[in-house]
Design a protein around this motif. Sequence first.
Motif, PDB file in Angstrom:
ATOM      1  N   CYS A   1      -5.956   9.743  -6.733  1.00 41.47           N
ATOM      2  CA  CYS A   1      -7.392   9.942  -6.990  1.00 41.47           C
ATOM      3  C   CYS A   1      -7.465  10.568  -8.439  1.00 41.47           C
ATOM      4  O   CYS A   1      -8.446  10.253  -9.606  1.00 41.47           O
ATOM      5  N   TYR A   2      -6.855  11.567  -8.346  1.00 44.05           N
ATOM      6  CA  TYR A   2      -6.791  12.696  -9.481  1.00 44.05           C
ATOM      7  C   TYR A   2      -6.126  12.158 -10.593  1.00 44.05           C
ATOM      8  O   TYR A   2      -6.767  11.920 -12.093  1.00 44.05           O
ATOM      9  N   LEU A   3      -4.875  11.071 -10.210  1.00 43.04           N
ATOM     10  CA  LEU A   3      -4.727  10.618 -11.477  1.00 43.04           C
ATOM     11  C   LEU A   3      -5.154   9.374 -11.812  1.00 43.04           C
ATOM     12  O   LEU A   3      -5.012   8.846 -13.476  1.00 43.04           O
ATOM     13  N   MET A   4      -5.671   8.244 -11.459  1.00 44.06           N
ATOM     14  CA  MET A   4      -6.752   7.557 -12.304  1.00 44.06           C
ATOM     15  C   MET A   4      -7.593   8.440 -12.447  1.00 44.06           C
ATOM     16  O   MET A   4      -7.897   7.961 -13.813  1.00 44.06           O
ATOM     17  N   ALA A   5      -8.438   9.233 -12.345  1.00 46.28           N
ATOM     18  CA  ALA A   5      -9.653   9.767 -13.088  1.00 46.28           C
ATOM     19  C   ALA A   5      -8.919  10.486 -14.611  1.00 46.28           C
ATOM     20  O   ALA A   5      -9.809  10.646 -15.362  1.00 46.28           O
ATOM     21  N   PHE A   6      -8.239  11.225 -14.494  1.00 44.33           N
ATOM     22  CA  PHE A   6      -7.076  11.357 -15.810  1.00 44.33           C
ATOM     23  C   PHE A   6      -7.219  10.482 -16.264  1.00 44.33           C
ATOM     24  O   PHE A   6      -7.370  10.000 -17.634  1.00 44.33           O
ATOM     25  N   PHE A   7      -6.651   9.237 -16.272  1.00 47.78           N
ATOM     26  CA  PHE A   7      -6.706   7.730 -16.514  1.00 47.78           C
ATOM     27  C   PHE A   7      -7.246   7.342 -17.344  1.00 47.78           C
ATOM     28  O   PHE A   7      -7.587   7.670 -18.988  1.00 47.78           O
ATOM     29  N   VAL A   8      -8.747   7.601 -16.912  1.00 46.00           N
ATOM     30  CA  VAL A   8     -10.118   7.656 -16.957  1.00 46.00           C
ATOM     31  C   VAL A   8     -10.888   8.439 -18.372  1.00 46.00           C
ATOM     32  O   VAL A   8     -11.199   7.860 -19.437  1.00 46.00           O
ATOM     33  N   GLY A   9     -10.531   9.427 -17.784  1.00 42.79           N
ATOM     34  CA  GLY A   9     -10.730  10.814 -19.435  1.00 42.79           C
ATOM     35  C   GLY A   9      -9.859   9.824 -19.640  1.00 42.79           C
ATOM     36  O   GLY A   9     -10.311  10.251 -21.445  1.00 42.79           O
TER      37      GLY A   9
ATOM     38  N   ASN B   1       0.600  -0.787   0.124  1.00 37.84           N
ATOM     39  CA  ASN B   1      -0.138   0.183  -0.403  1.00 37.84           C
ATOM     40  C   ASN B   1       0.868   1.165   0.166  1.00 37.84           C
ATOM     41  O   ASN B   1       0.718   2.857  -0.564  1.00 37.84           O
ATOM     42  N   ASP B   2       2.309   1.314   0.849  1.00 38.33           N
ATOM     43  CA  ASP B   2       3.136   2.659   0.383  1.00 38.33           C
ATOM     44  C   ASP B   2       3.677   2.562  -0.680  1.00 38.33           C
ATOM     45  O   ASP B   2       4.926   3.140  -0.621  1.00 38.33           O
ATOM     46  N   GLY B   3       3.852   1.071  -1.837  1.00 35.11           N
ATOM     47  CA  GLY B   3       4.624   1.106  -2.807  1.00 35.11           C
ATOM     48  C   GLY B   3       5.142  -0.144  -2.372  1.00 35.11           C
ATOM     49  O   GLY B   3       4.760  -0.715  -1.343  1.00 35.11           O
TER      50      GLY B   3
ATOM     51  N   ILE C   1       1.777  -0.432  -8.357  1.00 34.21           N
ATOM     52  CA  ILE C   1       2.061  -0.206  -6.908  1.00 34.21           C
ATOM     53  C   ILE C   1       3.305   1.205  -7.175  1.00 34.21           C
ATOM     54  O   ILE C   1       3.644   1.373  -6.181  1.00 34.21           O
ATOM     55  N   SER C   2       4.145   0.512  -8.073  1.00 31.27           N
ATOM     56  CA  SER C   2       5.057   2.110  -8.675  1.00 31.27           C
ATOM     57  C   SER C   2       4.413   3.407  -8.213  1.00 31.27           C
ATOM     58  O   SER C   2       4.988   4.284  -7.295  1.00 31.27           O
ATOM     59  N   LEU C   3       2.741   4.150  -8.921  1.00 28.69           N
ATOM     60  CA  LEU C   3       1.921   4.986  -8.479  1.00 28.69           C
ATOM     61  C   LEU C   3       1.890   4.901  -7.026  1.00 28.69           C
ATOM     62  O   LEU C   3       2.603   5.967  -6.658  1.00 28.69           O
ATOM     63  N   LEU C   4       2.094   4.015  -6.214  1.00 31.04           N
ATOM     64  CA  LEU C   4       1.138   3.929  -4.883  1.00 31.04           C
ATOM     65  C   LEU C   4       2.294   5.336  -4.299  1.00 31.04           C
ATOM     66  O   LEU C   4       3.046   5.529  -3.311  1.00 31.04           O
ATOM     67  N   SER C   5       3.885   5.002  -4.709  1.00 30.39           N
ATOM     68  CA  SER C   5       4.832   4.861  -4.419  1.00 30.39           C
ATOM     69  C   SER C   5       5.288   6.054  -3.909  1.00 30.39           C
ATOM     70  O   SER C   5       5.991   7.288  -3.692  1.00 30.39           O
ATOM     71  N   LEU C   6       4.561   6.613  -5.911  1.00 30.02           N
ATOM     72  CA  LEU C   6       4.491   8.815  -6.370  1.00 30.02           C
ATOM     73  C   LEU C   6       3.488   9.245  -5.287  1.00 30.02           C
ATOM     74  O   LEU C   6       4.072  10.426  -4.895  1.00 30.02           O
ATOM     75  N   PHE C   7       2.570   8.823  -5.771  1.00 32.77           N
ATOM     76  CA  PHE C   7       1.240   9.457  -5.121  1.00 32.77           C
ATOM     77  C   PHE C   7       0.051   8.959  -4.004  1.00 32.77           C
ATOM     78  O   PHE C   7       0.055   7.588  -3.676  1.00 32.77           O
ATOM     79  N   LYS C   8      -0.165   9.720  -2.900  1.00 30.62           N
ATOM     80  CA  LYS C   8      -1.200   9.522  -1.861  1.00 30.62           C
ATOM     81  C   LYS C   8      -2.464   9.982  -2.221  1.00 30.62           C
ATOM     82  O   LYS C   8      -2.333  11.562  -2.961  1.00 30.62           O
ATOM     83  N   GLY C   9      -3.442   9.707  -1.796  1.00 26.99           N
ATOM     84  CA  GLY C   9      -4.905  10.185  -1.271  1.00 26.99           C
ATOM     85  C   GLY C   9      -5.606  11.168  -2.782  1.00 26.99           C
ATOM     86  O   GLY C   9      -5.490  10.317  -3.536  1.00 26.99           O
ATOM     87  N   LYS C  10      -5.344  12.081  -2.632  1.00 30.72           N
ATOM     88  CA  LYS C  10      -6.346  12.702  -3.887  1.00 30.72           C
ATOM     89  C   LYS C  10      -5.005  12.680  -5.016  1.00 30.72           C
ATOM     90  O   LYS C  10      -5.423  12.664  -6.050  1.00 30.72           O
ATOM     91  N   PRO C  11      -4.249  13.328  -4.506  1.00 29.79           N
ATOM     92  CA  PRO C  11      -3.259  13.049  -6.423  1.00 29.79           C
ATOM     93  C   PRO C  11      -3.407  11.578  -6.975  1.00 29.79           C
ATOM     94  O   PRO C  11      -3.765  11.712  -8.381  1.00 29.79           O
TER      95      PRO C  11
END
Length: 331
Positions: free
Chosen positions: A147-155, A58-60, A135-145
């Motif tokens: 979430c925003y990144l995944m929303a960007f992926f969906v977009g 969970n922390d990368g 897992i790599s992204l979880l090492s770099l981004f937490k919480g809202k960032p």
Amino acid sequence: MEVEKRITWIDYTKGFAILLLLLSHSMTKYNLFNNWIFAFHMPIFFIICGYLVHLKYNDGFKDGQFFDLLSKRWYNIFIPYFIFGTILIIFFTVLKLVSETPSNAISMFINLITMKGIASMWFLPIYFFSEFLSISLLSLFKGKPMCYLMAFFVGVLWLVDQSTLSWPLDLLYKIAEGTVFIYIGTIFANNELESKASVKIAVILLAISSFLTIFNQKASMNNMGIVPLYFINATIISFSIITIIRQLGERQGHYQLVSFYGKNSLIIVCTNNLVIEICRLIDHKMFCNSLLHMDYIGIFIFFIIITICEYPLLKLFEGKFKRPMTIIKRT
């Protein structure tokens, strides 16, 4: 060294999903039932992966976990991927030669090596890269960032026409899909939603989303159709099934056969097309396609046959593609 401890309800869920895959592959014609199955039966595996990512990473990646997971995935994903992919290519090539039709063995080998996969084995490289990216992204981004990144992926997935993509863009597209579903799984796991929701609520959500699949027909990870609707349906149906299986499974005891198929679901992904093609060939040569002509009864009989045929294969290869001395954090 810690002994690996399996989570029973996860094996139940994977077993249920992989049996649905076999059932969907037993159908030769489009109908609303296989439309429903394809709406979630691959995403649910990524969502389950999200639960496991939450438990272990969970922390990368930490303390050599990257290479530990890389070694494990080489054993249980890519070794069977290349072995059974090669066997399937040889099988298809022999069939082509016997029927005196042009062979495309070279093209299939290129697909295998470039991670396009052979038949349903396309899923394995996508699962591998999606898990590592998550897992790599979880090492770099937490919480809202995150979430925003995944929303960007969906977009991006929504704006890009998947049907126009060729390799390697199509590979990247599917990896992005898998990564979003894994992240959704981590959210479920972090909030323990499958434990908090009631079975009644899960059944209602399952019914509503199942109905909505009618409005996004023939949708799958290979062609999502209406992208937001696909993500909504796949997420809610998967969550509902996970909730129902976890709560009812814990109340009513063990389902060892379903659990066994769940534990060996990756082997089924590798072998099901070979088993299906052999069974279809036998039905064609010896019984004049009698099962094909029996409609839904034939589908059910064929599903039972291939499920039974898979069992000795799973027994034969059970544990063969596990990395020795696996270290698991969960106790």
